[in-house]
Design a protein around this motif. Structure first.
Motif, mmCIF file in Angstrom:
data_model
loop_
_atom_site.group_PDB
_atom_site.id
_atom_site.type_symbol
_atom_site.label_atom_id
_atom_site.label_comp_id
_atom_site.label_asym_id
_atom_site.label_seq_id
_atom_site.Cartn_x
_atom_site.Cartn_y
_atom_site.Cartn_z
ATOM 1 N N LEU A 422 0.834 -1.208 0.000
ATOM 2 C CA LEU A 422 0.000 0.000 0.000
ATOM 3 C C LEU A 422 0.864 1.253 0.000
ATOM 4 O O LEU A 422 0.539 2.249 -0.668
ATOM 5 N N ARG A 423 1.966 1.235 0.735
ATOM 6 C CA ARG A 423 2.865 2.380 0.733
ATOM 7 C C ARG A 423 3.517 2.554 -0.643
ATOM 8 O O ARG A 423 3.634 3.665 -1.163
ATOM 9 N N ASP A 436 -2.375 10.813 3.687
ATOM 10 C CA ASP A 436 -1.158 10.201 4.187
ATOM 11 C C ASP A 436 -1.265 8.682 4.043
ATOM 12 O O ASP A 436 -2.367 8.126 4.018
ATOM 13 N N ASP A 437 -0.126 8.003 3.946
ATOM 14 C CA ASP A 437 -0.152 6.540 3.837
ATOM 15 C C ASP A 437 -0.888 5.903 5.014
ATOM 16 O O ASP A 437 -1.560 4.877 4.858
ATOM 17 N N PHE A 438 -0.761 6.495 6.186
ATOM 18 C CA PHE A 438 -1.446 5.931 7.347
ATOM 19 C C PHE A 438 -2.963 6.046 7.214
ATOM 20 O O PHE A 438 -3.706 5.186 7.683
ATOM 21 N N HIS A 439 -3.445 7.116 6.575
ATOM 22 C CA HIS A 439 -4.884 7.233 6.322
ATOM 23 C C HIS A 439 -5.363 6.093 5.423
ATOM 24 O O HIS A 439 -6.418 5.488 5.666
ATOM 25 N N ILE A 440 -4.570 5.797 4.393
ATOM 26 C CA ILE A 440 -4.952 4.747 3.453
ATOM 27 C C ILE A 440 -4.912 3.388 4.131
ATOM 28 O O ILE A 440 -5.786 2.533 3.916
ATOM 29 N N LEU A 441 -3.917 3.150 4.966
ATOM 30 C CA LEU A 441 -3.887 1.908 5.737
ATOM 31 C C LEU A 441 -5.128 1.802 6.618
ATOM 32 O O LEU A 441 -5.716 0.716 6.764
ATOM 33 N N GLY A 442 -5.546 2.914 7.189
ATOM 34 C CA GLY A 442 -6.757 2.916 8.010
ATOM 35 C C GLY A 442 -7.986 2.542 7.205
ATOM 36 O O GLY A 442 -8.872 1.813 7.702
#
Length: 461
Positions: A422-423, A436-442
């Protein structure tokens, strides 16, 4: 503003009892509003949003405003830190209309609805009509323009003022006689006289004239607001740009700042989260929920606080200079989001540790916290979110294929590879939304929670 009513007037409505207004504010706010017939058109809805945004952007000059509650009992409610604590605001837009008669003011101008809501309050709010339409009619006649002139001159107590309030009251009686939604305005107890004979309040329901007089004293006619086609430019030029230095953003960021605040208001007005905190728990045990607490949560979701407005301003300013969306809003960690049970169960079934489950829930919280703030409210949001979902699920399939036939702890390997892929995919650029990548992981974990994929080895894998 205000003034004492005659003894005994309006007692059946509880309006003029000797109560502490400050003690009634919360009770007033937490009453469930009556259902309104009909719904505003999309254009008028957006106009209302931009009117509310203009007040949000005025917080730095009107420091008494604590918060604004959208689409609750009226189009919005301003809450202040000093009396009068509440202000009910009705927003009306008309492409081609003047309020030239008392009837048009009551009906198309929404004064009847506003008066009906006001009657239900014990905390003595002020009221406001915010409209692009002028109060018109001949100043020498019994018209909205004449009423406005008398209010501005402070002459409501004169014979002329009495006659104008009587004309307004009889126009209300005409509407109340036919309406099923004006539940607080009493029905007429005598025939409504013809217009030339409406100077006299005699025959009105007991206390109505005095209540209406008090209402008009507390009413602000904020008319001649910009029309739909102009309001964005006027708000940016007259409100946002002058606030740039004081609020610490560049003048060139004014349009982005304005959009961020409008989006914030639109989200609060939509109240897409209009459900109990935990829907699964509510469905299995609905009796465990106190209706009062549900109302309190609904009010909270529809509330735009001073801090939220300042956060939106900062977000808009960062967008203007091309900075990515901040991971958190002003350093506040997101609250625990509703649900998450299925995600937890899927990770538990895959024998993943508590720390991994907690991290996944935190990332899901982050997504559910940030997405309402950055989406635009337009149909493009649906396409962007759908594309993001399809991209994530495509990566899930590729990760499963890579792990097929491999030994080891499948759940941990799947999670680590999913994060890495995903990153690497840089999905924010693909969908054209600054995440942000963390938003997409969420969002990936949210997709797991709604049963789009799990963390256990598929059959045959």
């Amino acid at each position: 503003m205000g003034g004492d009513a005659a003894p005994g007037v309006g007692q059946e409505y509880g309006l003029f009892a000797d109560v502490d207004p400050s003690g009634q504010v919360e009770l007033d706010l937490f009453r469930r509003p009556a259902e309104d017939a009909g719904a505003p058109t999309q254009g008028n809805y957006h106009y209302q949003t931009e009117i509310i945004a203009s007040y949000c952007l005025s917080l730095h000059t009107d420091t008494s405003i604590v918060k604004i509650i959208c689409e609750w009992q009226e189009d919005f409610i301003i809450v202040r830190d000093r009396p009068p604590a509440l202000e009910l605001v009705s927003v009306k837009h008309h492409d081609q209309m003047l309020y030239t008669t008392m009837k048009s003011l009551c009906d198309h101008g929404g004064i009847a609805h506003l008066f009906d809501r006001w009657l239900g309050y014990t905390s003595r709010p002020v009221v406001r009509l915010a409209s692009n339409t002028r109060l018109g009619g001949r100043p020498s006649d019994y018209t909205p323009r004449a009423l406005l002139d008398v209010c501005r001159a402070g002459e409501l107590e004169t014979q002329r003022g009495t006659a104008l309030i009587a004309h307004l009251a009889w126009a209300l009686m005409e509407m109340a006689a036919k309406s099923t939604t004006l539940t607080n305005i009493p029905k007429p107890t005598a025939p409504v006289p013809p217009k030339p004979n409406r100077h006299d309040p005699a025959g009105l329901p007991t206390g109505l004239f005095e209540m209406l007089l008090r209402f008009v004293r507390n009413c602000r006619f904020d008319c001649e607001r910009p029309a739909k086609r102009d309001i964005r430019d006027v708000n940016i030029r007259q409100i946002v740009e002058p606030a740039a230095n004081r609020l610490g953003f560049a003048l060139s960021a004014a349009a982005d700042v304005y959009k961020a605040v409008v989006d914030l208001v639109a989200e609060a007005s939509r109240d897409d989260s209009g459900r109990p905190i935990d829907l699964a728990q509510y469905l299995t045990n609905p009796g465990a929920y106190d209706p009062q607490s549900e109302i309190a949560l609904t009010v909270q979701r529809r509330t735009v606080s001073r801090d939220a407005v300042l956060d939106a301003i900062r977000l808009g300013a960062r967008r203007a200079i091309g900075d990515p969306v901040p991971l958190l809003r002003s350093g506040h960690t997101p609250p625990r989001a509703p649900g998450g049970h299925r995600l937890t169960e899927k990770m538990r079934d895959a024998l993943m540790g508590d720390d991994e489950r907690d991290n996944a829930l935190s990332l899901r919280d982050l997504w559910l916290h940030i997405w309402p703030q950055i989406r635009t409210g337009f149909p493009e949001d649906i396409e962007a979110q759908f594309r993001l979902e399809m991209e994530i699920l495509d990566i899930v399939r590729r990760v499963r294929a890579q792990l097929a036939g491999k030994d080891g702890h499948y759940g941990i390997q799947f999670q680590a590879l999913l994060h890495a892929e995903l990153r690497k995919a840089e999905l924010s650029q693909k969908i054209g939304v600054p995440l942000d990548d963390f938003h997409i992981l969420g969002y990936a974990y949210e997709l797991s929670d709604i049963c789009k994929f799990g963390f256990s080895r598929p059959a045959g894998g």
